[in-house]
Design a protein around this motif. Structure first.
Motif, PDB file in Angstrom:
ATOM      1  N   PRO A  58     -34.514  -3.016 -17.687  1.00 34.87           N
ATOM      2  CA  PRO A  58     -34.323  -4.234 -18.491  1.00 34.87           C
ATOM      3  C   PRO A  58     -33.226  -5.124 -17.922  1.00 34.87           C
ATOM      4  O   PRO A  58     -32.192  -4.637 -17.461  1.00 34.87           O
ATOM      5  CB  PRO A  58     -33.947  -3.695 -19.877  1.00 34.87           C
ATOM      6  CG  PRO A  58     -33.421  -2.324 -19.636  1.00 34.87           C
ATOM      7  CD  PRO A  58     -34.173  -1.796 -18.457  1.00 34.87           C
ATOM      8  N   VAL A  59     -33.468  -6.434 -17.947  1.00 37.19           N
ATOM      9  CA  VAL A  59     -32.496  -7.406 -17.453  1.00 37.19           C
ATOM     10  C   VAL A  59     -32.373  -8.556 -18.444  1.00 37.19           C
ATOM     11  O   VAL A  59     -33.215  -8.737 -19.328  1.00 37.19           O
ATOM     12  CB  VAL A  59     -32.900  -7.962 -16.063  1.00 37.19           C
ATOM     13  CG1 VAL A  59     -32.844  -6.883 -15.003  1.00 37.19           C
ATOM     14  CG2 VAL A  59     -34.281  -8.603 -16.112  1.00 37.19           C
ATOM     15  N   SER A  66     -35.691  -9.718 -20.204  1.00 42.08           N
ATOM     16  CA  SER A  66     -36.867  -9.659 -19.365  1.00 42.08           C
ATOM     17  C   SER A  66     -36.914  -8.273 -18.721  1.00 42.08           C
ATOM     18  O   SER A  66     -36.122  -7.393 -19.056  1.00 42.08           O
ATOM     19  CB  SER A  66     -36.826 -10.772 -18.293  1.00 42.08           C
ATOM     20  OG  SER A  66     -38.031 -10.856 -17.591  1.00 42.08           O
ATOM     21  N   VAL A  67     -37.846  -8.090 -17.810  1.00 38.60           N
ATOM     22  CA  VAL A  67     -37.965  -6.826 -17.084  1.00 38.60           C
ATOM     23  C   VAL A  67     -37.711  -7.093 -15.609  1.00 38.60           C
ATOM     24  O   VAL A  67     -38.299  -8.014 -15.032  1.00 38.60           O
ATOM     25  CB  VAL A  67     -39.360  -6.198 -17.270  1.00 38.60           C
ATOM     26  CG1 VAL A  67     -39.480  -4.920 -16.441  1.00 38.60           C
ATOM     27  CG2 VAL A  67     -39.623  -5.901 -18.734  1.00 38.60           C
ATOM     28  N   GLY A  68     -36.819  -6.326 -15.015  1.00 36.81           N
ATOM     29  CA  GLY A  68     -36.492  -6.497 -13.608  1.00 36.81           C
ATOM     30  C   GLY A  68     -37.032  -5.357 -12.766  1.00 36.81           C
ATOM     31  O   GLY A  68     -37.266  -4.253 -13.263  1.00 36.81           O
ATOM     32  N   ASN A  96     -25.258  -2.147 -18.005  1.00 39.19           N
ATOM     33  CA  ASN A  96     -26.347  -2.312 -18.959  1.00 39.19           C
ATOM     34  C   ASN A  96     -25.807  -2.609 -20.353  1.00 39.19           C
ATOM     35  O   ASN A  96     -25.196  -1.765 -20.992  1.00 39.19           O
ATOM     36  CB  ASN A  96     -27.210  -1.045 -18.989  1.00 39.19           C
ATOM     37  CG  ASN A  96     -28.390  -1.181 -19.940  1.00 39.19           C
ATOM     38  OD1 ASN A  96     -28.753  -2.282 -20.354  1.00 39.19           O
ATOM     39  ND2 ASN A  96     -29.007  -0.061 -20.271  1.00 39.19           N
ATOM     40  N   ASN A  97     -26.047  -3.836 -20.813  1.00 31.69           N
ATOM     41  CA  ASN A  97     -25.689  -4.232 -22.170  1.00 31.69           C
ATOM     42  C   ASN A  97     -26.913  -4.912 -22.778  1.00 31.69           C
ATOM     43  O   ASN A  97     -27.050  -6.122 -22.737  1.00 31.69           O
ATOM     44  CB  ASN A  97     -24.481  -5.181 -22.159  1.00 31.69           C
ATOM     45  CG  ASN A  97     -24.053  -5.580 -23.557  1.00 31.69           C
ATOM     46  OD1 ASN A  97     -24.407  -4.916 -24.538  1.00 31.69           O
ATOM     47  ND2 ASN A  97     -23.296  -6.668 -23.665  1.00 31.69           N
ATOM     48  N   GLN A  98     -27.814  -4.086 -23.324  1.00 29.40           N
ATOM     49  CA  GLN A  98     -29.125  -4.581 -23.748  1.00 29.40           C
ATOM     50  C   GLN A  98     -29.843  -5.252 -22.574  1.00 29.40           C
ATOM     51  O   GLN A  98     -30.539  -6.249 -22.723  1.00 29.40           O
ATOM     52  CB  GLN A  98     -28.988  -5.567 -24.921  1.00 29.40           C
ATOM     53  CG  GLN A  98     -28.309  -5.000 -26.155  1.00 29.40           C
ATOM     54  CD  GLN A  98     -29.080  -3.825 -26.748  1.00 29.40           C
ATOM     55  OE1 GLN A  98     -30.281  -3.914 -26.978  1.00 29.40           O
ATOM     56  NE2 GLN A  98     -28.383  -2.733 -27.001  1.00 29.40           N
ATOM     57  N   ALA A 127     -32.919  -7.491  -6.797  1.00 27.80           N
ATOM     58  CA  ALA A 127     -33.505  -7.447  -8.136  1.00 27.80           C
ATOM     59  C   ALA A 127     -34.373  -8.677  -8.355  1.00 27.80           C
ATOM     60  O   ALA A 127     -33.988  -9.794  -7.999  1.00 27.80           O
ATOM     61  CB  ALA A 127     -32.408  -7.380  -9.204  1.00 27.80           C
ATOM     62  N   GLU A 128     -35.549  -8.454  -8.923  1.00 29.71           N
ATOM     63  CA  GLU A 128     -36.473  -9.531  -9.220  1.00 29.71           C
ATOM     64  C   GLU A 128     -36.856  -9.465 -10.693  1.00 29.71           C
ATOM     65  O   GLU A 128     -36.956  -8.382 -11.274  1.00 29.71           O
ATOM     66  CB  GLU A 128     -37.733  -9.427  -8.361  1.00 29.71           C
ATOM     67  CG  GLU A 128     -37.467  -9.484  -6.866  1.00 29.71           C
ATOM     68  CD  GLU A 128     -38.738  -9.355  -6.044  1.00 29.71           C
ATOM     69  OE1 GLU A 128     -39.609 -10.241  -6.159  1.00 29.71           O
ATOM     70  OE2 GLU A 128     -38.845  -8.362  -5.305  1.00 29.71           O
ATOM     71  N   GLY A 129     -37.080 -10.625 -11.293  1.00 32.51           N
ATOM     72  CA  GLY A 129     -37.478 -10.665 -12.691  1.00 32.51           C
ATOM     73  C   GLY A 129     -38.055 -12.015 -13.055  1.00 32.51           C
ATOM     74  O   GLY A 129     -37.998 -12.972 -12.273  1.00 32.51           O
ATOM     75  N   LYS A 130     -38.603 -12.094 -14.242  1.00 28.94           N
ATOM     76  CA  LYS A 130     -39.201 -13.331 -14.722  1.00 28.94           C
ATOM     77  C   LYS A 130     -38.199 -14.049 -15.624  1.00 28.94           C
ATOM     78  O   LYS A 130     -37.726 -13.489 -16.606  1.00 28.94           O
ATOM     79  CB  LYS A 130     -40.504 -13.040 -15.482  1.00 28.94           C
ATOM     80  CG  LYS A 130     -41.415 -14.262 -15.603  1.00 28.94           C
ATOM     81  CD  LYS A 130     -42.804 -13.868 -16.084  1.00 28.94           C
ATOM     82  CE  LYS A 130     -43.583 -13.090 -15.053  1.00 28.94           C
ATOM     83  NZ  LYS A 130     -43.931 -13.914 -13.865  1.00 28.94           N
ATOM     84  N   TRP A 131     -37.887 -15.276 -15.250  1.00 31.68           N
ATOM     85  CA  TRP A 131     -36.935 -16.117 -15.977  1.00 31.68           C
ATOM     86  C   TRP A 131     -37.713 -16.997 -16.956  1.00 31.68           C
ATOM     87  O   TRP A 131     -38.594 -17.749 -16.563  1.00 31.68           O
ATOM     88  CB  TRP A 131     -36.156 -16.975 -14.977  1.00 31.68           C
ATOM     89  CG  TRP A 131     -35.357 -18.096 -15.564  1.00 31.68           C
ATOM     90  CD1 TRP A 131     -34.553 -18.051 -16.656  1.00 31.68           C
ATOM     91  CD2 TRP A 131     -35.279 -19.441 -15.061  1.00 31.68           C
ATOM     92  NE1 TRP A 131     -33.972 -19.273 -16.887  1.00 31.68           N
ATOM     93  CE2 TRP A 131     -34.402 -20.152 -15.914  1.00 31.68           C
ATOM     94  CE3 TRP A 131     -35.853 -20.102 -13.972  1.00 31.68           C
ATOM     95  CZ2 TRP A 131     -34.097 -21.497 -15.716  1.00 31.68           C
ATOM     96  CZ3 TRP A 131     -35.549 -21.429 -13.771  1.00 31.68           C
ATOM     97  CH2 TRP A 131     -34.682 -22.119 -14.637  1.00 31.68           C
TER      98      TRP A 131
END
Length: 292
Positions: A58-59, A66-68, A96-98, A127-131
């Motif tokens: 989680p990110v 979102s999910v990373g 990691n904070n939520q 790290a990649e994720g959806k913004w």
């Protein structure tokens, strides 16, 4: 043959082949277990990168959860057999904070902690994720949730930051200049995917609004933008804007490149534009690399 009680889970498991655990002779306490990873002798070569990838975690990006997808690694000294991979995840968990905030400051903290714990020359993280972000329609200004894919990549050594990259993939509209030129009316258009990877200056601060700045730069150079919500009056604006701004994939990356060159915190970049052609069975693409 042992009579099995199939009304119990243990009996059913054995009926399907499970067996009782053996007593075993190997140590069960960590202090008594062999630590092969810490073996010290000449293992022929140092290793540049060893670690884990394809890690889903989680990110938090731009205030939204979102999910990373992560890749985390360190170097490995020639006189060591392996690394302690559990420490990679432990270092990530400390931020990691939520969810882990996806930004360079957070990644720098993880890498600093990782190099110290692993006692290695270098460490790296990608790290990649959806913004997700709020984007109003162009005429009626009705809000909707839009998105783009972002990527952060860093590596550090005893000498400091050795790589600091920012990537983004955004969707745009492109309208074919050739189709517009030869047709009596209309022109074919399609969804385009613009992907950039920026090398940033380690000695300069990346602007706080870098995601918004980069996204706007990718969109403004396209034929038109994509929106989550469009009413009829908005659709008229979007389609007419595309017709007024025809773009080949070659045009788009050149226009984007010009704007990127003017960003003083960017030292080089890769750009790729891919169109899902609406009148062909294939895609069209253009790609370039530039270093200042």
């Amino acid at each position: 043959m042992e009579e099995l009680d199939l009304t119990t889970r243990e009996g059913r498991f054995k009926h399907f082949g499970s067996v009782d655990p053996i007593e075993g002779k190997k140590p069960k306490e960590k202090k008594d277990m062999a630590d092969l990873q810490s073996t010290k002798k000449d293992f022929l070569f140092p290793v540049e990168s060893v670690g884990i990838n394809n890690l889903s975690y989680p990110v938090v990006i731009g205030g939204f959860q979102s999910v990373g997808t992560f890749e985390i690694a360190t170097s490995l000294n020639q006189d060591e057999k392996g690394i302690n991979m559990s420490r990679l995840l432990e270092s990530l968990e400390t931020e990691n904070n939520q969810g882990v905030s996806l930004d360079f400051n957070t990644l720098s903290n993880i890498l600093s902690r990782l190099r110290t714990r692993m006692q290695q020359e270098s460490a790296e993280i990608t790290a990649e994720g959806k913004w997700y972000f709020v984007k109003p329609s162009p005429g009626t200004h009705i809000n909707g949730m839009a998105h783009a894919d972002v990527k952060y990549s860093m590596s550090v050594s005893s000498e400091g930051i050795t790589r600091k990259q920012l990537g983004m993939t955004a969707m745009v509209t492109t309208l074919c200049p050739c189709s517009k030129e030869i047709s009596e009316y209309s022109a074919h258009n399609q969804r385009g995917y613009v992907k950039v990877l920026l090398d940033t200056d380690p000695d300069k601060v990346v602007p706080e609004n870098h995601k918004e700045q980069l996204y706007e730069l990718l969109e403004v150079n396209a034929s038109s933008q994509l929106y989550p919500v469009l009413k009829r009056t908005d659709e008229k604006i979007v389609t007419e804007r595309a017709y007024e701004n025809p773009r080949f994939v070659e045009d788009l990356i050149r226009l984007i490149a010009y704007d990127l060159v003017e960003l003083d915190w960017v030292t080089g970049f890769e750009i790729e534009c891919r169109n899902e052609e609406s009148i062909h069975q294939h895609d069209a693409f253009s790609r370039m690399r530039y270093t200042k």
